[in-house]
Design an enzyme around this catalytic site. Structure first.
Site, PDB file in Angstrom:
ATOM      1  N   GLU A  37       0.836  -1.210   0.000  1.00 16.13           N
ATOM      2  CA  GLU A  37       0.000   0.000   0.000  1.00 16.13           C
ATOM      3  C   GLU A  37       0.864   1.251   0.000  1.00 16.13           C
ATOM      4  O   GLU A  37       1.805   1.371   0.791  1.00 16.13           O
ATOM      5  CB  GLU A  37      -0.901  -0.017   1.240  1.00 16.13           C
ATOM      6  CG  GLU A  37      -2.316   0.394   0.959  1.00 16.13           C
ATOM      7  CD  GLU A  37      -3.020  -0.585   0.006  1.00 16.13           C
ATOM      8  OE1 GLU A  37      -3.172  -0.224  -1.186  1.00 16.13           O
ATOM      9  OE2 GLU A  37      -3.411  -1.670   0.439  1.00 16.13           O
ATOM     10  N   THR A  39       2.981   2.008  -2.092  1.00 17.87           N
ATOM     11  CA  THR A  39       4.297   1.698  -2.651  1.00 17.87           C
ATOM     12  C   THR A  39       4.346   1.968  -4.148  1.00 17.87           C
ATOM     13  O   THR A  39       5.428   2.146  -4.707  1.00 17.87           O
ATOM     14  CB  THR A  39       4.658   0.218  -2.400  1.00 17.87           C
ATOM     15  OG1 THR A  39       3.552  -0.606  -2.781  1.00 17.87           O
ATOM     16  CG2 THR A  39       4.982  -0.031  -0.940  1.00 17.87           C
ATOM     17  N   GLY A 125     -16.170   4.681  -3.423  1.00 15.39           N
ATOM     18  CA  GLY A 125     -15.703   5.070  -2.114  1.00 15.39           C
ATOM     19  C   GLY A 125     -15.300   3.910  -1.235  1.00 15.39           C
ATOM     20  O   GLY A 125     -15.136   4.059  -0.034  1.00 15.39           O
ATOM     21  N   ALA A 126     -15.142   2.727  -1.842  1.00 16.15           N
ATOM     22  CA  ALA A 126     -14.820   1.536  -1.059  1.00 16.15           C
ATOM     23  C   ALA A 126     -13.341   1.179  -1.127  1.00 16.15           C
ATOM     24  O   ALA A 126     -12.889   0.268  -0.440  1.00 16.15           O
ATOM     25  CB  ALA A 126     -15.653   0.349  -1.547  1.00 16.15           C
ATOM     26  N   SER A 129     -11.294   0.676  -6.386  1.00 17.22           N
ATOM     27  CA  SER A 129     -10.835   1.260  -7.644  1.00 17.22           C
ATOM     28  C   SER A 129     -11.890   1.294  -8.734  1.00 17.22           C
ATOM     29  O   SER A 129     -11.673   0.866  -9.860  1.00 17.22           O
ATOM     30  CB  SER A 129      -9.585   0.538  -8.145  1.00 17.22           C
ATOM     31  OG  SER A 129      -8.818   1.412  -8.931  1.00 17.22           O
ATOM     32  N   ASP A 175      -3.644   0.458  -9.853  1.00 22.58           N
ATOM     33  CA  ASP A 175      -5.063   0.202 -10.086  1.00 22.58           C
ATOM     34  C   ASP A 175      -5.360  -0.030 -11.562  1.00 22.58           C
ATOM     35  O   ASP A 175      -6.058  -0.971 -11.942  1.00 22.58           O
ATOM     36  CB  ASP A 175      -5.911   1.374  -9.579  1.00 22.58           C
ATOM     37  CG  ASP A 175      -5.756   1.597  -8.087  1.00 22.58           C
ATOM     38  OD1 ASP A 175      -5.107   0.772  -7.425  1.00 22.58           O
ATOM     39  OD2 ASP A 175      -6.278   2.609  -7.593  1.00 22.58           O
ATOM     40  N   TYR A 224      -4.312  11.635   0.761  1.00 25.24           N
ATOM     41  CA  TYR A 224      -3.539  10.783  -0.154  1.00 25.24           C
ATOM     42  C   TYR A 224      -2.430  11.589  -0.832  1.00 25.24           C
ATOM     43  O   TYR A 224      -1.255  11.194  -0.830  1.00 25.24           O
ATOM     44  CB  TYR A 224      -4.477  10.178  -1.201  1.00 25.24           C
ATOM     45  CG  TYR A 224      -3.812   9.238  -2.189  1.00 25.24           C
ATOM     46  CD1 TYR A 224      -3.838   7.866  -1.992  1.00 25.24           C
ATOM     47  CD2 TYR A 224      -3.170   9.717  -3.314  1.00 25.24           C
ATOM     48  CE1 TYR A 224      -3.243   7.001  -2.889  1.00 25.24           C
ATOM     49  CE2 TYR A 224      -2.568   8.861  -4.227  1.00 25.24           C
ATOM     50  CZ  TYR A 224      -2.605   7.513  -4.002  1.00 25.24           C
ATOM     51  OH  TYR A 224      -2.008   6.666  -4.899  1.00 25.24           O
TER      52      TYR A 224
END
Length: 382
Positions: A37, A39, A125-126, A129, A175, A224
Protein backbone atom coordinates in the site's frame (compact mmCIF):
# COMPACT_ATOMS: atom_id res chain seq x y z
CA UNK A 1 -15.84 -9.14 -14.69
CA UNK A 2 -18.98 -7.17 -13.97
CA UNK A 3 -22.13 -9.10 -13.12
CA UNK A 4 -24.61 -10.04 -15.86
CA UNK A 5 -27.18 -7.60 -14.48
CA UNK A 6 -24.71 -4.75 -15.06
CA UNK A 7 -24.13 -5.87 -18.64
CA UNK A 8 -27.88 -5.86 -19.29
CA UNK A 9 -28.24 -2.46 -17.64
CA UNK A 10 -25.55 -1.08 -19.93
CA UNK A 11 -27.31 -2.42 -23.03
CA UNK A 12 -30.61 -0.91 -21.90
CA UNK A 13 -29.00 2.45 -21.22
CA UNK A 14 -27.45 2.44 -24.68
CA UNK A 15 -30.76 1.62 -26.39
CA UNK A 16 -32.61 4.29 -24.43
CA UNK A 17 -30.01 7.00 -25.02
CA UNK A 18 -28.99 6.33 -28.60
CA UNK A 19 -31.34 3.72 -30.09
CA UNK A 20 -30.30 0.51 -31.79
CA UNK A 21 -27.41 -1.77 -30.91
CA UNK A 22 -23.82 -0.94 -29.93
CA UNK A 23 -20.90 -1.97 -32.13
CA UNK A 24 -19.14 -3.55 -29.15
CA UNK A 25 -19.27 -4.07 -25.40
CA UNK A 26 -16.22 -4.22 -23.13
CA UNK A 27 -15.59 -4.57 -19.40
CA UNK A 28 -12.79 -3.75 -16.97
CA UNK A 29 -12.72 -5.01 -13.38
CA UNK A 30 -12.19 -3.26 -10.10
CA UNK A 31 -9.38 -4.48 -7.92
CA UNK A 32 -8.44 -5.24 -4.36
CA UNK A 33 -4.86 -5.17 -3.11
CA UNK A 34 -3.56 -8.08 -1.05
CA UNK A 35 -0.50 -6.17 0.13
CA UNK A 36 1.70 -3.26 -0.97
CA UNK A 37 0.00 0.00 0.00
CA UNK A 38 1.29 3.42 -1.09
CA UNK A 39 4.30 1.70 -2.65
CA UNK A 40 3.21 2.09 -6.27
CA UNK A 41 3.96 5.81 -6.63
CA UNK A 42 7.25 5.14 -4.84
CA UNK A 43 8.34 2.86 -7.72
CA UNK A 44 7.86 -0.17 -5.48
CA UNK A 45 5.99 -3.48 -5.47
CA UNK A 46 2.29 -4.30 -5.12
CA UNK A 47 0.27 -7.53 -5.12
CA UNK A 48 -3.31 -6.80 -6.25
CA UNK A 49 -5.96 -8.94 -7.92
CA UNK A 50 -9.02 -8.16 -10.02
CA UNK A 51 -12.46 -8.70 -8.53
CA UNK A 52 -15.72 -9.90 -10.08
CA UNK A 53 -17.15 -6.39 -10.14
CA UNK A 54 -16.35 -3.84 -12.79
CA UNK A 55 -17.39 -1.28 -15.38
CA UNK A 56 -19.17 -2.13 -18.64
CA UNK A 57 -19.12 0.13 -21.70
CA UNK A 58 -21.35 -0.27 -24.77
CA UNK A 59 -19.96 1.74 -27.68
CA UNK A 60 -20.78 2.68 -31.27
CA UNK A 61 -19.07 4.77 -33.93
CA UNK A 62 -20.96 7.64 -35.48
CA UNK A 63 -21.69 11.35 -35.54
CA UNK A 64 -19.34 14.29 -35.21
CA UNK A 65 -19.23 14.47 -31.41
CA UNK A 66 -18.82 12.21 -28.39
CA UNK A 67 -22.00 11.43 -26.46
CA UNK A 68 -21.94 9.59 -23.15
CA UNK A 69 -24.73 8.19 -20.95
CA UNK A 70 -23.81 7.24 -17.36
CA UNK A 71 -26.50 4.76 -16.36
CA UNK A 72 -25.53 4.80 -12.68
CA UNK A 73 -26.24 8.51 -12.38
CA UNK A 74 -28.85 9.03 -15.08
CA UNK A 75 -26.59 11.74 -16.47
CA UNK A 76 -25.25 12.62 -19.92
CA UNK A 77 -22.22 14.35 -21.34
CA UNK A 78 -21.51 15.48 -24.88
CA UNK A 79 -18.46 17.19 -26.29
CA UNK A 80 -16.28 17.55 -29.35
CA UNK A 81 -12.96 18.06 -27.59
CA UNK A 82 -12.22 16.16 -24.39
CA UNK A 83 -11.37 19.14 -22.21
CA UNK A 84 -11.31 18.96 -18.41
CA UNK A 85 -14.39 20.35 -16.67
CA UNK A 86 -12.71 22.72 -14.24
CA UNK A 87 -15.76 23.45 -12.08
CA UNK A 88 -16.77 19.79 -11.70
CA UNK A 89 -16.90 18.45 -8.14
CA UNK A 90 -14.05 16.10 -7.07
CA UNK A 91 -14.60 12.59 -8.40
CA UNK A 92 -17.04 13.69 -11.13
CA UNK A 93 -17.39 10.79 -13.57
CA UNK A 94 -17.18 13.10 -16.58
CA UNK A 95 -13.54 14.00 -15.96
CA UNK A 96 -12.52 10.33 -15.77
CA UNK A 97 -14.20 9.68 -19.12
CA UNK A 98 -12.93 12.87 -20.74
CA UNK A 99 -9.47 12.26 -19.32
CA UNK A 100 -8.90 8.84 -20.87
CA UNK A 101 -10.38 9.98 -24.20
CA UNK A 102 -8.06 13.00 -24.20
CA UNK A 103 -5.08 10.69 -23.63
CA UNK A 104 -6.16 8.44 -26.51
CA UNK A 105 -6.56 11.51 -28.76
CA UNK A 106 -2.95 12.40 -27.96
CA UNK A 107 -1.96 8.90 -29.06
CA UNK A 108 -4.08 9.35 -32.21
CA UNK A 109 -6.29 6.36 -31.43
CA UNK A 110 -9.65 7.99 -30.72
CA UNK A 111 -12.46 8.44 -33.27
CA UNK A 112 -14.06 11.85 -33.73
CA UNK A 113 -17.66 10.72 -33.16
CA UNK A 114 -19.07 7.96 -30.96
CA UNK A 115 -21.75 7.03 -28.44
CA UNK A 116 -20.93 5.40 -25.11
CA UNK A 117 -23.18 3.98 -22.41
CA UNK A 118 -21.55 3.13 -19.09
CA UNK A 119 -22.63 1.18 -16.01
CA UNK A 120 -20.69 -0.33 -13.14
CA UNK A 121 -21.08 -2.41 -10.01
CA UNK A 122 -17.86 -1.57 -8.15
CA UNK A 123 -18.92 0.12 -4.89
CA UNK A 124 -17.75 3.73 -5.00
CA UNK A 125 -15.70 5.07 -2.11
CA UNK A 126 -14.82 1.54 -1.06
CA UNK A 127 -11.18 1.50 -2.13
CA UNK A 128 -11.88 -1.08 -4.86
CA UNK A 129 -10.84 1.26 -7.64
CA UNK A 130 -14.06 2.07 -9.43
CA UNK A 131 -12.23 4.97 -11.10
CA UNK A 132 -9.50 2.83 -12.69
CA UNK A 133 -12.13 0.34 -13.82
CA UNK A 134 -14.02 3.20 -15.49
CA UNK A 135 -10.93 4.63 -17.17
CA UNK A 136 -9.67 1.30 -18.49
CA UNK A 137 -13.10 0.20 -19.73
CA UNK A 138 -13.72 3.47 -21.59
CA UNK A 139 -10.19 3.46 -22.95
CA UNK A 140 -10.49 -0.08 -24.27
CA UNK A 141 -13.88 0.63 -25.85
CA UNK A 142 -12.63 3.78 -27.60
CA UNK A 143 -9.45 2.08 -28.83
CA UNK A 144 -11.45 -0.82 -30.24
CA UNK A 145 -13.84 1.58 -31.98
CA UNK A 146 -10.77 3.17 -33.58
CA UNK A 147 -9.58 -0.26 -34.74
CA UNK A 148 -6.42 0.09 -32.64
CA UNK A 149 -4.72 -2.94 -31.14
CA UNK A 150 -3.72 -1.07 -28.00
CA UNK A 151 -1.09 -2.53 -25.67
CA UNK A 152 -2.73 -3.09 -22.28
CA UNK A 153 0.20 -1.72 -20.32
CA UNK A 154 0.13 1.41 -22.48
CA UNK A 155 -3.62 1.71 -21.89
CA UNK A 156 -3.03 1.52 -18.13
CA UNK A 157 -0.42 4.28 -18.35
CA UNK A 158 -2.84 6.52 -20.25
CA UNK A 159 -5.56 5.79 -17.69
CA UNK A 160 -3.19 6.73 -14.86
CA UNK A 161 -2.41 10.03 -16.59
CA UNK A 162 -6.13 10.68 -16.96
CA UNK A 163 -6.61 10.25 -13.22
CA UNK A 164 -3.61 12.43 -12.41
CA UNK A 165 -4.34 15.26 -14.84
CA UNK A 166 -8.12 15.27 -15.19
CA UNK A 167 -9.39 13.85 -11.88
CA UNK A 168 -6.71 15.47 -9.73
CA UNK A 169 -5.57 12.36 -7.85
CA UNK A 170 -1.82 11.68 -7.85
CA UNK A 171 -2.32 7.90 -7.93
CA UNK A 172 0.28 5.37 -8.97
CA UNK A 173 -0.06 2.80 -11.75
CA UNK A 174 -1.30 -0.19 -9.74
CA UNK A 175 -5.06 0.20 -10.09
CA UNK A 176 -5.09 0.74 -13.82
CA UNK A 177 -2.46 -1.91 -14.56
CA UNK A 178 -4.17 -4.74 -12.68
CA UNK A 179 -7.55 -3.78 -14.16
CA UNK A 180 -6.00 -4.03 -17.62
CA UNK A 181 -3.76 -7.09 -17.17
CA UNK A 182 -5.13 -9.31 -14.38
CA UNK A 183 -5.44 -13.06 -14.88
CA UNK A 184 -8.18 -15.29 -13.43
CA UNK A 185 -7.30 -17.15 -10.21
CA UNK A 186 -4.07 -15.18 -9.85
CA UNK A 187 -2.78 -12.15 -8.02
CA UNK A 188 -0.40 -9.91 -9.97
CA UNK A 189 2.99 -8.99 -8.52
CA UNK A 190 3.72 -5.65 -10.16
CA UNK A 191 7.07 -3.89 -10.24
CA UNK A 192 5.81 -0.32 -10.49
CA UNK A 193 9.12 0.94 -11.88
CA UNK A 194 9.62 -1.53 -14.75
CA UNK A 195 5.87 -2.37 -15.03
CA UNK A 196 6.78 -6.06 -15.11
CA UNK A 197 3.81 -8.18 -14.03
CA UNK A 198 4.23 -11.65 -12.55
CA UNK A 199 1.07 -13.74 -12.03
CA UNK A 200 1.00 -15.48 -8.65
CA UNK A 201 -1.53 -18.34 -8.29
CA UNK A 202 -4.00 -18.02 -5.42
CA UNK A 203 -4.59 -21.45 -3.82
CA UNK A 204 -7.72 -23.13 -5.14
CA UNK A 205 -9.12 -23.62 -1.64
CA UNK A 206 -8.64 -19.97 -0.64
CA UNK A 207 -11.31 -17.25 -0.77
CA UNK A 208 -10.94 -13.50 -0.95
CA UNK A 209 -13.22 -11.82 1.59
CA UNK A 210 -13.82 -8.08 1.19
CA UNK A 211 -15.64 -6.23 3.96
CA UNK A 212 -16.66 -2.58 3.65
CA UNK A 213 -15.96 -0.73 6.88
CA UNK A 214 -18.94 1.56 6.46
CA UNK A 215 -16.55 4.53 6.34
CA UNK A 216 -16.65 6.23 2.95
CA UNK A 217 -13.44 7.64 1.61
CA UNK A 218 -12.50 10.07 -1.15
CA UNK A 219 -8.91 10.00 -2.35
CA UNK A 220 -8.94 13.41 -4.01
CA UNK A 221 -10.17 15.10 -0.84
CA UNK A 222 -8.17 12.97 1.59
CA UNK A 223 -4.56 13.12 2.71
CA UNK A 224 -3.54 10.78 -0.15
CA UNK A 225 -1.79 13.53 -2.14
CA UNK A 226 -0.20 14.79 1.09
CA UNK A 227 1.29 11.34 1.77
CA UNK A 228 2.72 11.26 -1.74
CA UNK A 229 4.38 14.64 -1.21
CA UNK A 230 5.86 13.45 2.10
CA UNK A 231 7.32 10.39 0.36
CA UNK A 232 8.85 12.53 -2.38
CA UNK A 233 10.41 14.80 0.23
CA UNK A 234 11.87 11.78 2.06
CA UNK A 235 13.29 10.43 -1.20
CA UNK A 236 14.85 13.82 -1.84
CA UNK A 237 16.44 13.72 1.61
CA UNK A 238 18.10 10.40 0.77
CA UNK A 239 19.02 11.66 -2.72
CA UNK A 240 17.31 8.71 -4.41
CA UNK A 241 14.86 8.69 -7.33
CA UNK A 242 12.13 7.11 -5.17
CA UNK A 243 11.79 5.46 -1.75
CA UNK A 244 12.04 2.08 -3.48
CA UNK A 245 15.79 2.80 -3.57
CA UNK A 246 16.14 3.48 0.15
CA UNK A 247 17.11 0.76 2.66
CA UNK A 248 15.50 0.17 6.09
CA UNK A 249 18.84 0.65 7.86
CA UNK A 250 19.37 3.90 5.97
CA UNK A 251 15.99 5.19 7.12
CA UNK A 252 16.60 4.25 10.76
CA UNK A 253 20.11 5.67 10.94
CA UNK A 254 19.44 9.05 9.29
CA UNK A 255 20.14 11.50 12.13
CA UNK A 256 18.84 14.61 10.39
CA UNK A 257 15.45 13.12 9.38
CA UNK A 258 12.45 14.30 11.40
CA UNK A 259 10.19 11.70 13.03
CA UNK A 260 7.25 12.14 10.64
CA UNK A 261 9.40 11.72 7.51
CA UNK A 262 11.15 8.70 9.08
CA UNK A 263 7.85 6.95 9.78
CA UNK A 264 6.49 7.63 6.29
CA UNK A 265 9.69 6.34 4.68
CA UNK A 266 9.88 3.34 7.02
CA UNK A 267 6.40 2.22 5.96
CA UNK A 268 7.29 2.30 2.27
CA UNK A 269 10.64 0.52 2.47
CA UNK A 270 9.36 -2.21 4.80
CA UNK A 271 6.13 -2.59 2.81
CA UNK A 272 8.16 -3.32 -0.31
CA UNK A 273 9.98 -6.09 1.54
CA UNK A 274 6.69 -7.48 2.87
CA UNK A 275 5.13 -7.48 -0.59
CA UNK A 276 7.92 -9.50 -2.16
CA UNK A 277 7.84 -11.92 0.76
CA UNK A 278 4.05 -12.21 0.49
CA UNK A 279 4.26 -13.17 -3.19
CA UNK A 280 6.58 -16.05 -2.23
CA UNK A 281 4.32 -17.09 0.66
CA UNK A 282 1.26 -17.08 -1.60
CA UNK A 283 2.99 -19.13 -4.28
CA UNK A 284 4.08 -21.64 -1.59
CA UNK A 285 0.58 -21.74 -0.05
CA UNK A 286 2.14 -20.64 3.26
CA UNK A 287 -0.97 -18.98 4.66
CA UNK A 288 0.46 -18.50 8.16
CA UNK A 289 3.42 -16.53 6.78
CA UNK A 290 1.14 -14.54 4.47
CA UNK A 291 -1.17 -13.73 7.38
CA UNK A 292 1.72 -12.41 9.49
CA UNK A 293 2.90 -10.21 6.62
CA UNK A 294 -0.62 -8.82 6.16
CA UNK A 295 -0.83 -8.09 9.89
CA UNK A 296 2.55 -6.33 9.84
CA UNK A 297 1.39 -4.32 6.82
CA UNK A 298 -1.72 -3.16 8.65
CA UNK A 299 0.28 -2.18 11.74
CA UNK A 300 2.63 -0.15 9.54
CA UNK A 301 -0.26 1.63 7.82
CA UNK A 302 -1.75 2.42 11.23
CA UNK A 303 1.37 3.52 13.08
CA UNK A 304 3.89 4.78 10.50
CA UNK A 305 1.76 5.92 7.56
CA UNK A 306 -1.30 6.87 9.67
CA UNK A 307 -3.97 6.06 7.07
CA UNK A 308 -6.28 3.76 9.01
CA UNK A 309 -9.23 4.81 11.19
CA UNK A 310 -10.49 3.22 14.44
CA UNK A 311 -13.40 1.39 12.78
CA UNK A 312 -11.01 -0.18 10.24
CA UNK A 313 -8.62 -1.26 13.00
CA UNK A 314 -11.49 -2.88 14.89
CA UNK A 315 -12.71 -4.73 11.81
CA UNK A 316 -9.22 -6.00 10.98
CA UNK A 317 -8.83 -7.22 14.56
CA UNK A 318 -12.06 -9.23 14.36
CA UNK A 319 -11.02 -10.85 11.09
CA UNK A 320 -7.51 -11.67 12.30
CA UNK A 321 -8.93 -13.23 15.48
CA UNK A 322 -11.37 -15.42 13.55
CA UNK A 323 -8.97 -16.49 10.78
CA UNK A 324 -6.00 -17.23 13.04
CA UNK A 325 -2.96 -18.68 11.26
CA UNK A 326 -4.96 -19.95 8.28
CA UNK A 327 -4.80 -16.62 6.44
CA UNK A 328 -4.74 -12.91 7.12
CA UNK A 329 -6.49 -9.55 7.01
CA UNK A 330 -5.54 -5.90 6.57
CA UNK A 331 -6.91 -2.61 5.37
CA UNK A 332 -6.74 -2.27 1.61
CA UNK A 333 -6.71 0.82 -0.59
CA UNK A 334 -5.58 4.39 -0.14
CA UNK A 335 -6.78 4.66 3.42
CA UNK A 336 -9.07 6.72 5.66
CA UNK A 337 -11.95 4.28 5.28
CA UNK A 338 -13.05 1.87 2.59
CA UNK A 339 -12.52 -1.87 2.73
CA UNK A 340 -10.63 -4.58 4.55
CA UNK A 341 -9.36 -7.63 2.67
CA UNK A 342 -8.96 -11.11 4.10
CA UNK A 343 -7.57 -14.27 2.53
CA UNK A 344 -8.79 -17.44 4.22
CA UNK A 345 -9.81 -21.06 3.56
CA UNK A 346 -13.09 -21.26 1.64
CA UNK A 347 -14.48 -23.58 4.30
CA UNK A 348 -14.09 -20.83 6.92
CA UNK A 349 -15.91 -18.08 5.01
CA UNK A 350 -19.37 -18.59 6.50
CA UNK A 351 -18.13 -18.71 10.09
CA UNK A 352 -15.88 -15.66 9.68
CA UNK A 353 -18.62 -13.66 7.94
CA UNK A 354 -21.03 -14.56 10.75
CA UNK A 355 -18.53 -13.29 13.32
CA UNK A 356 -18.17 -10.01 11.45
CA UNK A 357 -21.94 -9.53 11.35
CA UNK A 358 -22.17 -10.31 15.06
CA UNK A 359 -19.23 -8.26 16.37
CA UNK A 360 -18.69 -5.38 13.94
CA UNK A 361 -21.03 -2.39 13.88
CA UNK A 362 -20.21 0.00 11.01
CA UNK A 363 -20.27 3.73 11.85
CA UNK A 364 -22.93 4.33 9.17
CA UNK A 365 -25.37 2.18 11.14
CA UNK A 366 -25.91 -0.27 8.28
CA UNK A 367 -25.12 -4.00 8.27
CA UNK A 368 -21.56 -4.71 7.09
CA UNK A 369 -21.25 -5.27 3.36
CA UNK A 370 -19.39 -8.54 2.75
CA UNK A 371 -18.26 -9.72 -0.67
CA UNK A 372 -16.62 -13.08 -1.36
CA UNK A 373 -14.77 -13.63 -4.63
CA UNK A 374 -11.95 -15.33 -6.49
CA UNK A 375 -9.38 -13.40 -8.57
CA UNK A 376 -10.98 -12.37 -11.89
CA UNK A 377 -9.73 -11.67 -15.41
CA UNK A 378 -8.61 -8.22 -16.58
CA UNK A 379 -10.25 -5.97 -19.16
CA UNK A 380 -11.61 -7.39 -22.40
CA UNK A 381 -14.41 -7.50 -24.92
CA UNK A 382 -17.69 -9.20 -24.01
Amino acid sequence: MAEQATIERTKQAFAQAFGGEPDLIVQAPGRVNLIGEHTDYNDGFVLPLAIDRGTVVAARLGGSEIRVRAADFGEDDRFTFAERIEDAPPGDWRNYVRGIIAMLVEDEIAPQGMQLAIAGDVPQGAGLSSSASLEVAVGLAVAKLAGADVDMTRLAQLAQRAENEFAGCACGIMDQLVSARAEPDKALLIDCRSLDCKPVPVPADAAVLIVHSGVERGLVDSAYNERRQQCEQAAGHFKVAALRDAEPAQVESAEDLDDLARRRARHVVTENERTLAAAHALADNDMARLGQLMADSHDSMRDDFEITVPAIDELVGILQREIGEKGGARMTGGGFGGCVIALLPTERVDAVAAAVRRDYHPPNGKPPLIHVCRPAAGAGAL
